[in-house]
Motif scaffolding. Structure first.
Motif, PDB file in Angstrom:
ATOM      1  N   ALA A   1     -25.730 -31.246 -71.453  1.00 36.30           N
ATOM      2  CA  ALA A   1     -26.345 -31.514 -70.158  1.00 36.30           C
ATOM      3  C   ALA A   1     -25.870 -32.822 -69.555  1.00 36.30           C
ATOM      4  N   GLU A   2     -25.213 -33.652 -70.333  1.00 37.72           N
ATOM      5  CA  GLU A   2     -24.649 -34.871 -69.781  1.00 37.72           C
ATOM      6  C   GLU A   2     -23.547 -34.557 -68.768  1.00 37.72           C
ATOM      7  N   ASP A   3     -22.831 -33.444 -68.995  1.00 44.41           N
ATOM      8  CA  ASP A   3     -21.681 -33.102 -68.152  1.00 44.41           C
ATOM      9  C   ASP A   3     -21.902 -31.896 -67.256  1.00 44.41           C
ATOM     10  N   TYR A   4     -22.692 -30.910 -67.708  1.00 44.08           N
ATOM     11  CA  TYR A   4     -22.823 -29.673 -66.948  1.00 44.08           C
ATOM     12  C   TYR A   4     -24.284 -29.283 -66.742  1.00 44.08           C
ATOM     13  N   THR A   5     -24.507 -28.562 -65.663  1.00 40.97           N
ATOM     14  CA  THR A   5     -25.803 -27.971 -65.359  1.00 40.97           C
ATOM     15  C   THR A   5     -25.661 -26.458 -65.340  1.00 40.97           C
ATOM     16  N   VAL A   6     -26.638 -25.758 -65.919  1.00 38.72           N
ATOM     17  CA  VAL A   6     -26.638 -24.292 -65.931  1.00 38.72           C
ATOM     18  C   VAL A   6     -27.541 -23.796 -64.808  1.00 38.72           C
ATOM     19  N   ILE A   7     -26.959 -23.059 -63.864  1.00 41.89           N
ATOM     20  CA  ILE A   7     -27.723 -22.414 -62.793  1.00 41.89           C
ATOM     21  C   ILE A   7     -27.704 -20.917 -63.066  1.00 41.89           C
ATOM     22  N   PHE A   8     -28.858 -20.334 -63.350  1.00 38.90           N
ATOM     23  CA  PHE A   8     -28.913 -18.900 -63.630  1.00 38.90           C
ATOM     24  C   PHE A   8     -28.761 -18.103 -62.337  1.00 38.90           C
ATOM     25  N   THR A   9     -27.963 -17.041 -62.421  1.00 39.77           N
ATOM     26  CA  THR A   9     -27.709 -16.145 -61.298  1.00 39.77           C
ATOM     27  C   THR A   9     -27.848 -14.711 -61.802  1.00 39.77           C
ATOM     28  N   SER A  10     -27.643 -13.764 -60.920  1.00 36.30           N
ATOM     29  CA  SER A  10     -27.700 -12.364 -61.335  1.00 36.30           C
ATOM     30  C   SER A  10     -26.409 -11.907 -61.998  1.00 36.30           C
ATOM     31  N   GLY A  11     -25.396 -12.744 -62.008  1.00 35.59           N
ATOM     32  CA  GLY A  11     -24.121 -12.417 -62.625  1.00 35.59           C
ATOM     33  C   GLY A  11     -23.035 -13.339 -62.107  1.00 35.59           C
ATOM     34  N   SER A  12     -21.812 -13.126 -62.577  1.00 36.88           N
ATOM     35  CA  SER A  12     -20.714 -13.992 -62.145  1.00 36.88           C
ATOM     36  C   SER A  12     -20.415 -13.808 -60.658  1.00 36.88           C
TER      37      SER A  12
ATOM     38  N   ASP B   1     -12.781 -18.843 -63.239  1.00 42.28           N
ATOM     39  CA  ASP B   1     -13.494 -17.589 -63.442  1.00 42.28           C
ATOM     40  C   ASP B   1     -13.365 -17.228 -64.916  1.00 42.28           C
ATOM     41  N   ALA B   2     -14.436 -17.470 -65.672  1.00 44.81           N
ATOM     42  CA  ALA B   2     -14.386 -17.303 -67.124  1.00 44.81           C
ATOM     43  C   ALA B   2     -15.085 -16.043 -67.605  1.00 44.81           C
ATOM     44  N   ALA B   3     -15.560 -15.202 -66.698  1.00 45.21           N
ATOM     45  CA  ALA B   3     -16.384 -14.057 -67.086  1.00 45.21           C
ATOM     46  C   ALA B   3     -15.682 -13.152 -68.091  1.00 45.21           C
ATOM     47  N   SER B   4     -14.419 -12.840 -67.847  1.00 46.10           N
ATOM     48  CA  SER B   4     -13.687 -11.965 -68.754  1.00 46.10           C
ATOM     49  C   SER B   4     -13.270 -12.697 -70.029  1.00 46.10           C
ATOM     50  N   TYR B   5     -12.850 -13.927 -69.873  1.00 45.25           N
ATOM     51  CA  TYR B   5     -12.311 -14.707 -70.990  1.00 45.25           C
ATOM     52  C   TYR B   5     -13.354 -14.953 -72.080  1.00 45.25           C
TER      53      TYR B   5
ATOM     54  N   PRO C   1     -18.189 -19.618 -63.465  1.00 39.71           N
ATOM     55  CA  PRO C   1     -19.110 -18.475 -63.421  1.00 39.71           C
ATOM     56  C   PRO C   1     -18.944 -17.590 -64.649  1.00 39.71           C
ATOM     57  N   ILE C   2     -20.072 -17.092 -65.183  1.00 36.38           N
ATOM     58  CA  ILE C   2     -20.038 -16.209 -66.342  1.00 36.38           C
ATOM     59  C   ILE C   2     -21.091 -15.117 -66.187  1.00 36.38           C
ATOM     60  N   SER C   3     -20.894 -14.020 -66.923  1.00 37.22           N
ATOM     61  CA  SER C   3     -21.879 -12.937 -67.019  1.00 37.22           C
ATOM     62  C   SER C   3     -22.162 -12.711 -68.493  1.00 37.22           C
TER      63      SER C   3
ATOM     64  N   GLY D   1     -23.654  -7.925 -74.463  1.00 35.55           N
ATOM     65  CA  GLY D   1     -24.142  -6.616 -74.034  1.00 35.55           C
ATOM     66  C   GLY D   1     -25.514  -6.549 -73.409  1.00 35.55           C
ATOM     67  N   PHE D   2     -26.380  -7.499 -73.749  1.00 38.58           N
ATOM     68  CA  PHE D   2     -27.749  -7.477 -73.227  1.00 38.58           C
ATOM     69  C   PHE D   2     -28.228  -8.914 -73.108  1.00 38.58           C
ATOM     70  N   PRO D   3     -28.916  -9.256 -72.028  1.00 35.63           N
ATOM     71  CA  PRO D   3     -29.350  -8.425 -70.913  1.00 35.63           C
ATOM     72  C   PRO D   3     -28.274  -8.286 -69.846  1.00 35.63           C
ATOM     73  N   THR D   4     -28.372  -7.220 -69.090  1.00 35.61           N
ATOM     74  CA  THR D   4     -27.486  -7.055 -67.942  1.00 35.61           C
ATOM     75  C   THR D   4     -28.145  -7.702 -66.722  1.00 35.61           C
ATOM     76  N   GLY D   5     -27.368  -7.896 -65.673  1.00 38.62           N
ATOM     77  CA  GLY D   5     -27.923  -8.470 -64.450  1.00 38.62           C
ATOM     78  C   GLY D   5     -28.300  -9.924 -64.580  1.00 38.62           C
ATOM     79  N   LEU D   6     -27.663 -10.644 -65.510  1.00 43.70           N
ATOM     80  CA  LEU D   6     -27.930 -12.066 -65.681  1.00 43.70           C
ATOM     81  C   LEU D   6     -26.625 -12.802 -65.948  1.00 43.70           C
ATOM     82  N   GLY D   7     -26.393 -13.816 -65.163  1.00 43.46           N
ATOM     83  CA  GLY D   7     -25.214 -14.652 -65.353  1.00 43.46           C
ATOM     84  C   GLY D   7     -25.580 -16.091 -65.082  1.00 43.46           C
ATOM     85  N   ALA D   8     -24.565 -16.913 -64.942  1.00 41.69           N
ATOM     86  CA  ALA D   8     -24.825 -18.324 -64.685  1.00 41.69           C
ATOM     87  C   ALA D   8     -23.612 -18.948 -64.019  1.00 41.69           C
ATOM     88  N   LEU D   9     -23.893 -20.003 -63.290  1.00 42.97           N
ATOM     89  CA  LEU D   9     -22.841 -20.873 -62.776  1.00 42.97           C
ATOM     90  C   LEU D   9     -22.985 -22.197 -63.504  1.00 42.97           C
ATOM     91  N   LEU D  10     -21.970 -22.566 -64.265  1.00 43.39           N
ATOM     92  CA  LEU D  10     -21.946 -23.874 -64.908  1.00 43.39           C
ATOM     93  C   LEU D  10     -21.274 -24.836 -63.938  1.00 43.39           C
TER      94      LEU D  10
END
Length: 852
Positions: free
Chosen positions: A111-122, A240-244, A261-263, A269-278
């Motif tokens: 958390a010193e360097d990054y913030t996690v913002i939850f989204t519905s996906g990448s 864009d790191a979702a696939s990687y 952005p990630i999913s 595999g679970f849960p679906t419909g949840l991602g984040a922007l770091l």
């Protein structure tokens, strides 16, 4: 399919023979005994029996134990809306914050360097950046910002250009080969003073072909050594790191992209419909928020244009109530993934090994006339997992080299017409996940062979020797050429796993700086110097001196008190006071509000033997070392009153002991000795520059003081008869313990301590920070763990305002160059607040070195 291949004499290429002998050895499986990967599939993915699943780039599969662990969590805990104010909501809030830490630790950052913002996906994360980035439109006085993206980007990245076009910001697609060329040419001439913000987006791994682009581009673009286009300004990078990240570790401490952005369903595999922007914290202040809703506003007026956003970046951008149950599920996903595989590096090796074998086998398939059976779209030749992910994209050809489609005409991409004038409008993609096996690969290859390489007349089909053993694993011969992955943690039984692996981990080392075992006694008879101008405010007590009557420390937060008569003082309060805490399987601190039986856990500290002995009725005593082994300790992040703290787990032995006592998975964690948690500035106190109070795992302050006279007044009120004539009997000792104070004094008047500004106890000097606002925890009998609301109700009635009882203290000008102690019997010298009972002290004379 296997039977048909065998009947016709067609065999698969050797697994071991598919690899370049000069290449580094890669891993198949996760270091289990032979056949155990197959057992893992049967145990965790039994629903795949008879199914070949090769779309992990679309969505990987969740394991059975992951789902069971999450379900048990929901069955055992009550999670309320994190925006509400109650015990269930606080549990949710704390658990969600723990998951944020776990996510950051997974990507080797904090958390010193990054913030996690939850989204519905990448995709939602990319949209957020497109709408909030500080674009500068083109105009007469500015060339405007540039939005550049690699042509191999996902649709969701390309779609950002519609946002930029609407505000007159130029979008430029950049071909990978052009960027490679620009990298070889080096930095071009630019204006170092130009701060015009530009954004470059590229995928860490192509969602189409699986090719991996250099993570070094991040720093090269940001530093100006690499320019996507020749435009002066300040470049920000979105990776864009979702696939990687679905099959590989990503180290954000080494590759600090501004936006990632990630999913999560692509990882486990679970849960679906949840991602984040770091979001890197250096870029977070630049993001512009327009819409606000849900919990994103600290304050607003409906009738006027007045709005104050939340101070936290995550809270500002997470519109509405986040999908908090799904967020909690992430913790179980990370735990299960680590337990089953040993970590992302092992997954990276395993999945690439399968992809490399498949690539070599597909590439070698030929029709009798020598024509290739498939056309693979890749520039990497699958030489290394550093340049290629476990994705293979291809089209099937006929023996004349024509692409085979499932229809013969069409003009719209995306329907069932996949050829236009002989050219494909799409392709076939297969991809591998951590649970993929050699069985899956061989079933797929046999399908291609059976459908394309059928015999025609007497023409033989080219054969390759099969070198495989039992289904799902290489034979002994091929295993000799495959290095097994070494697990970072032993494979555990389900019940063992439930007691391990909670919280967020990293490998930070710790150091120990403890008070000596038998420190010399400090001069407690020395009189504390009190400024003469404050003498008028010093109280001696109407009937004699005030003294300390009892001293308590609480080594384990929320557990029973440890009473002492003389105890060393550390820089965070009484030595070892609230140094440990019990956490649940999610790493969230347990308090008596959720688990009243914590008060039945009795810790005893032996400074000579450097151990803490923990006792409880019906349990054998257990010992815990006072300090961590800095060479082997793994640090994880936890939360105390919204503060992030570095802690370490005290081991499986005490974890099992606590879990047996409470009947659910628990851990004992301790604050890392080299972590400093600074107190917040509260109660209107000022401080001198460079001074800062440090805290253990306490909620508010270093010490809590209560007055016996205040206890006696409440005791009298509680023991009066109620309307039915029945008495509620509470002993003075019982009441004292409920308020969990460190220092109890023999005050002469009830609540006189609330008028004090400073006190001296022996040779130590303390600032009085303010009252302790009480909660429902005082309703718990500390001897039995039983609840009784009458104490809280009576205190609320008698105090009329906030339910205050006891005063917070902190050290001022503490000098630990020589050991000091607090002792029962020490004289207490209080100093009144300004303007109390006629004693007015000049503000200029007051000490200014205070924080709470």
């Amino acid at each position: 399919m296997a039977g048909a291949a065998a009947e016709s004499g067609r065999e698969l290429p050797a697994f071991a023979g598919s690899r370049d002998p000069s290449a580094p050895r890669l891993a198949y499986g996760y270091g289990y005994s032979p056949g155990s990967l197959r057992e893992l599939r049967a145990r965790e993915f039994g629903r795949l029996a008879g199914t070949v699943y090769l779309d992990h780039a679309g969505a990987t599969l969740f394991s059975q134990s992951q789902l069971e662990s999450f379900t048990n969590d929901l069955m055992e805990n009550t999670y309320g809306n994190p925006h509400s104010q109650n015990i269930s909501s606080k549990l949710t809030y704390d658990t969600v914050e723990q998951v944020r830490y776990r996510i950051l630790a997974h990507f080797h950052t904090s958390a010193e360097d990054y913030t996690v913002i939850f989204t519905s996906g990448s995709t939602a994360a990319l949209k957020l950046v497109a709408e909030a980035f500080p674009w500068v439109s083109q105009g007469p006085e500015s060339s405007g910002s540039q939005f550049c993206y690699l042509t191999d980007s996902h649709t969701s990245v390309v779609g950002m250009r519609n946002v930029t076009m609407a505000i007159n910001v130029k979008s430029t697609p950049v071909r990978p080969e052009d960027l490679w060329s620009a990298e070889e040419r080096g930095a071009s001439v630019s204006d170092p003073d130009c701060q015009l913000p530009h954004l470059f987006c590229y995928p860490a791994q192509s969602n189409f072909s699986g090719v991996r682009y250099p993570l070094s581009w991040i720093e090269e673009v940001k530093s100006g050594r690499l320019h996507p286009v020749s435009t002066p300004g300040k470049w920000f990078v979105l990776l864009d790191a979702a696939s990687y990240v679905s099959t590989s570790p990503l180290d954000l401490s080494a590759h600090q992209a501004d936006f990632v952005p990630i999913s999560f369903y692509k990882i486990f595999g679970f849960p679906t419909g949840l991602g984040a922007l770091l979001v890197h914290n250096r870029a977070a202040p630049l993001l512009r928020k327009t819409y606000f809703g849900g919990g994103t506003a600290s304050a607003y007026l409906a009738g006027e244009d007045f709005y104050i956003p939340r101070p936290s970046v995550a809270q500002r951008f997470e519109d509405g109530t986040i999908s908090f149950l799904d967020v909690i599920a992430l913790k179980h996903g990370f735990d299960t993934l680590e337990r089953l595989t040993g970590g992302m590096e092992n997954i990276k090796q395993h999945t690439f090994t399968l992809a490399q074998y498949t690539y070599v086998a597909l590439s070698s398939l030929r029709y009798p006339n020598g024509a290739a059976v498939v056309r693979i779209y890749s520039d990497s030749e699958f030489s290394s997992p550093e340049v290629q992910g476990p994705i293979i994209n291809f089209n099937v050809l006929d023996d004349k080299g024509n692409i085979i489609g499932y229809s013969q005409a069409g003009h719209v991409c995306g329907d069932n017409m996949d050829l236009i004038d002989g050219q494909p409008t799409g392709s076939v993609r297969i991809s591998f996940g951590y649970m993929s096996t050699l069985d899956d690969v061989q079933a797929f290859l046999r399908f291609i062979i059976d459908t394309r390489l059928h015999s025609s007349g007497d023409r033989p089909v080219p054969q390759a020797h099969a070198d495989t053993g039992e289904a799902g694993a290489p034979s002994a011969e091929s295993q000799a050429d495959v290095t097994p992955a070494v697990m970072g943690r032993h494979s555990l039984l389900p019940q063992e796993d439930a007691l391990t692996g909670s919280g967020v981990w990293n490998n930070s080392s710790t150091t120990v700086n403890a008070v000596p075992v038998a420190p010399p006694v400090c001069d407690v008879t020395r009189t504390q110097q009190i400024p003469s101008e404050k003498a008028a405010g010093v109280l001696q007590g109407a009937l004699g001196p005030l003294v300390v009557t009892n001293l308590y420390l609480y080594p384990i937060k929320s557990c029973a008190a440890f009473e002492v008569t003389r105890w060393p003082v550390g820089n965070q309060g009484l030595l070892y006071d609230r140094s440990w805490m019990v956490v649940n399987h999610n790493g969230v601190c347990l308090s008596q509000k959720q688990e009243p039986r914590l008060c039945l856990i009795q810790p005893f500290i032996d400074l000579q033997q450097r151990i803490m002995v923990i006792k409880a009725k019906g349990m054998e005593p257990i010992e815990v070392p006072l300090e961590e082994n800095s060479e082997r300790t793994q640090i994880r992040q936890s939360r105390v009153c919204a503060d992030r703290v570095n802690t370490y787990d005290c081991g499986e032995k005490i974890s099992s002991w606590l879990s047996t006592f409470f009947g659910r998975p628990c851990h004992l964690i301790k604050q890392s000795s080299n972590f400093q948690r600074n107190a917040k500035k509260k109660h209107g106190k000022d401080q001198l520059p460079g001074t800062m109070a440090t805290l253990s795992l306490v909620n508010e302050a270093q010490y809590l003081l209560i007055n016996t006279s205040s206890i006696l007044e409440l005791h009298q009120q509680l023991n009066t008869s109620d309307e039915n004539g029945k008495q509620e009997l509470f002993s003075v000792k019982d009441l004292s313990l409920r308020f969990r104070a460190n220092i109890i004094i023999n005050g002469k008047r009830a609540f006189e301590e609330e008028k004090w500004d400073e006190i001296s106890i022996g040779s130590l000097h303390f600032q009085v920070l303010g009252p302790c606002h009480r909660c429902q925890m005082i309703c718990i009998d500390q001897q039995t763990g039983q609840r009784n609301q009458h104490v809280f109700q009576k205190l609320s009635e008698s105090r009329e305002t906030k339910v205050n009882f006891g005063m917070y203290l902190m050290h001022t000008s503490l000098d630990l160059s020589s050991p000091c102690f607090l002792s029962v019997g020490s004289q207490v010298l209080p100093v009144l607040k300004e303007n109390v009972e006629g004693h007015v002290l000049p503000a200029s004379e007051k000490h200014q070195d205070v924080t709470s």
